[in-house]
Write an enzyme that holds these catalytic residues in place. Structure first.
Site, PDB file in Angstrom:
ATOM      1  N   GLU B 327       0.823  -1.209   0.027  1.00 42.73           N
ATOM      2  CA  GLU B 327       0.077   0.059  -0.107  1.00 42.73           C
ATOM      3  C   GLU B 327       0.970   1.309  -0.187  1.00 42.73           C
ATOM      4  O   GLU B 327       0.658   2.136  -0.588  1.00 42.73           O
ATOM      5  CB  GLU B 327      -0.916  -0.181   1.233  1.00 42.73           C
ATOM      6  CG  GLU B 327      -1.899   1.126   1.074  1.00 42.73           C
ATOM      7  CD  GLU B 327      -2.275   1.165   2.692  1.00 42.73           C
ATOM      8  OE1 GLU B 327      -2.228   0.355   3.561  1.00 42.73           O
ATOM      9  OE2 GLU B 327      -3.475   1.726   2.834  1.00 42.73           O
ATOM     10  N   HIS B 328       1.881   1.313   0.940  1.00 45.52           N
ATOM     11  CA  HIS B 328       3.009   2.529   1.054  1.00 45.52           C
ATOM     12  C   HIS B 328       4.086   1.699   0.853  1.00 45.52           C
ATOM     13  O   HIS B 328       4.515   0.720   1.651  1.00 45.52           O
ATOM     14  CB  HIS B 328       2.767   3.068   2.457  1.00 45.52           C
ATOM     15  CG  HIS B 328       1.310   3.629   2.827  1.00 45.52           C
ATOM     16  ND1 HIS B 328       0.437   2.609   3.763  1.00 45.52           N
ATOM     17  CD2 HIS B 328       0.464   4.584   2.590  1.00 45.52           C
ATOM     18  CE1 HIS B 328      -0.620   3.465   3.836  1.00 45.52           C
ATOM     19  NE2 HIS B 328      -0.519   4.445   3.255  1.00 45.52           N
ATOM     20  N   ASP B 361      -0.031  10.785   4.400  1.00 49.42           N
ATOM     21  CA  ASP B 361      -1.334  10.646   5.217  1.00 49.42           C
ATOM     22  C   ASP B 361      -2.089  11.738   5.394  1.00 49.42           C
ATOM     23  O   ASP B 361      -3.117  11.873   5.335  1.00 49.42           O
ATOM     24  CB  ASP B 361      -1.106   9.967   6.489  1.00 49.42           C
ATOM     25  CG  ASP B 361      -0.611   8.546   6.425  1.00 49.42           C
ATOM     26  OD1 ASP B 361      -1.156   8.006   5.402  1.00 49.42           O
ATOM     27  OD2 ASP B 361      -0.167   8.037   7.645  1.00 49.42           O
TER      28      ASP B 361
END
Lengths: 434, 434
Positions: B327-328, B361
């Site tokens: 994802e990251h 984020d």
């Protein structure tokens, strides 16, 4: 007889709402059966797939015969007539040319604080295309699913097509070869979807599954969604034709029937600003239905779900169309471009009377896999975009981090995510010390 | 202690496969309960929503209090401190600027046979954003969901956020107001998803539902998919950091912990080309864990799912990363741009040591709603694209129909779809007669 509507009738709004919300599909609830099949394929792999194929398709295979061999494919392709071959090649070339323009661009820029931002598109590594067997085994659908994947740069393309009793449509194999498919498995149903999603000893798992199918296939796609990507859950096909009186009623009639003949649950709707023209089209439909080969399908579709709606002007037609969000929309009016500007929800628009929807089904260039059942409100037809994904990129400099880091730290604190804040603070402290 | 791996160990491949396939989420099977809730909301509307809210959120509402009033929103927003307000405004401006570049272009062209082809993008009319209540009620997620919808041109934006025992996070309301949300409902769970998908007397149905949620929300989204669009079914968060020895082990440690602190099921993985550096990071994580506020969450996440993998070179790191499809992905190496070119599957890449993932984020600009659980193999983070849809366009001239109509007719015949062929033939005959 289809239903007739007049927008000026007192009960129009209520009847139109009923038409909008009519549930045309009566899918059996096969979810429990499908859950068992998927679990079985995950647990027993090839063995489960072979047993289920023997049971549902009456076809005894061995693992080494799950995929068609190169010789088998060549032998089937040799059966394709020159005319069919040329037509498929022309269709493939046009579909490819259209979809090549869909490839999205990468972007990268430096913003006002000196941060480099952007994104990059990359293809899905492997895709699996489901092709129904039997009556609905359409070579055109093979092209429409496989070519966007090929254009996107998908490295490995597999097809699953069931061959009940061993019967295969040679055109399907030819279309697959034409559009760069690597492997063709002669399996179908939920077991094929499960095998593509999870893999077996023989069948390599893919990352994305597309293509239409029956209730079992649809339920299986819904279940494996998340483990792999899927395109959409397609429902019965539909067409909306907006036509003024300057059309041959018979042309509009065959356009409406070209949807109706797909499926008893298909829907064909005409909106016109001339009630007499609407009646003339309905009469022409009845006449064509007397001799149409698939009248046993098209007749019930037209009688049960067909509609002819009279409006006062084309603005009203556009407004009703937007509420229907049709899969296919034909604009058979004098200025189709102007009317098209007023359309906010539709899968595909066919402009003007020289563009029957069948052109789009086969050879126009745009995809024929389109959102049904009003889902054009929120989704698009199949495209290259279904076979690529985007990675976002961000690169800070020390100065950029100084500029926005404190705000990130503040937001992390407000969400009680201390480590998030610390990851910024550690770097800011270092910058402040140096 | 996390797991340590060395790519040269004999058992590496087997252990890495186990890591890849570890099921971190143990969602309860709530599908039957959710099916009942959806059926109840469809049948009884507001009454069902109010009863379920009283039951699950211990909150007695009336229909006219399902949505926050303008006065209530203003009163809650007034509680937001200047610092939080400024941080959210900066974040919103940067997120908006990034997403404005995502708006896709319409295209139209005339091809070699004179046909006009193209497509047009239009926004979804109404979107509903689900925001979890309680601990995971993040104002940053409101911005990340609402701003792309607003940029896309969505006309009506609603939020559902449960307020158990009546408790609401003022920052969530402020973020909603900041990003153009029209209506905020204080409801949650499967009942909120059902109400947004099907509508009630008070709650207007939307066309697309996005946003994270618990197992009930996820099951409800899966069930209403098709009736409305949904974004994705998100799983526990994860980060992969590729770092060489030229990093401060403590910086990498807090980066890893910034994922681990989200959830005991979150996963943080380090790949490094220096085993000593890997051990130093693990030591730094342990040190930070002694004092971290959320150590009761981050500790188990790191121990149960954390991993430190040593490779020989960065090419190996990229290859493992592509198998993980994280994802990251942080690239804390000397030439992050070069390494980034080798990454084929990742939700978001953070380039260089000045770009901790927490920046992304909150405030970097790209979206923080990203594909989890290896779904970056086939899907992308949330974007403007989730709130627009494409209508394809095709317009034939008589000459264009003459050029390709016969091939369409041929393909229709080969698929036994007579009316499709007739719709082309009727027009071709007319052209041949005139």
């Amino acid at each position: 007889m289809p239903q007739f509507f007049d927008i000026d009738d007192a009960e129009f709004e209520a009847r139109f709402e009923t038409l909008l919300n009519a549930k045309r599909e009566d899918s059996p609830d096969v979810d429990a059966i499908v859950a068992d099949i998927i679990a079985d394929v995950r647990a027993r792999g090839d063995r489960a797939v072979l047993e289920l194929t023997a049971k549902f398709d009456r076809l005894d295979l061995t693992a080494d015969r799950l995929a068609f061999s190169a010789d088998e494919i060549a032998a089937e392709c040799a059966k394709v007539s020159d005319k069919d071959r040329e037509a498929l090649e022309l269709a493939a070339a046009r579909i490819r040319a259209y979809h090549e323009k869909q490839m999205p661009d990468d972007r990268s820029w430096i913003d006002d604080i000196g941060a480099t931002l952007g994104w990059r598109w990359t293809p899905v590594s492997a895709a699996g295309l489901y092709v129904p067997g039997g009556l609905a085994s359409y070579p055109s659908s093979v092209l429409m699913n496989a070519i966007p994947a090929q254009v996107a740069g998908v490295k490995r393309l597999a097809i699953c097509v069931p061959t009940p009793d061993g019967v295969i449509n040679p055109l399907v194999l030819f279309a697959a070869r034409l559009s760069g498919v690597d492997t063709i498995y002669r399996i179908g149903g939920a077991q094929a979807v499960a095998a593509m999603a999870y893999g077996t000893e023989t069948i390599q798992a893919v990352d994305k599954i597309t293509g239409p199918g029956n209730a079992f296939v649809a339920a299986a796609k819904r279940r494996v969604f998340g483990k792999v990507g899927i395109d959409m859950i397609a429902g019965p096909s539909e067409i909306l034709v907006i036509a003024d009186r300057h059309n041959d009623p018979d042309w509009i009639a065959v356009d409406l029937l070209s949807q109706a003949e797909h499926d008893k649950s298909a829907q064909s709707v005409l909106i016109t600003d001339d009630a007499d023209f609407g009646r003339a089209v309905a009469t022409a439909v009845d006449k064509r239905l007397e001799t149409l080969e698939r009248r046993a399908i098209a007749g019930p579709s037209w009688r049960d779900y067909g509609a002819v709606i009279t409006v006062r002007d084309l603005d009203q037609a556009a407004a009703l169309s937007n509420r229907m969000a049709p899969e296919h929309l034909e604009l058979c009016v004098d200025d189709p471009d102007a009317l098209s500007e007023k359309i906010t929800h539709a899968g595909a628009i066919f402009l003007g009377k020289w563009t029957p929807e069948a052109i789009g089904d086969y050879i126009g260039g745009p995809n024929h896999v389109l959102p049904t059942a009003r889902s054009a409100r929120f989704s698009s037809g199949l495209s290259v975009m279904d076979f690529v994904k985007r990675t976002t990129l961000a690169k800070m400099t020390p100065a950029a981090l100084r500029a926005i880091g404190p705000a990130a730290e503040r937001l992390a604190q407000s969400e009680s995510l201390e480590a998030h804040g610390l990851s910024v603070r550690a770097r800011l402290d270092h910058l402040n010390e140096s």
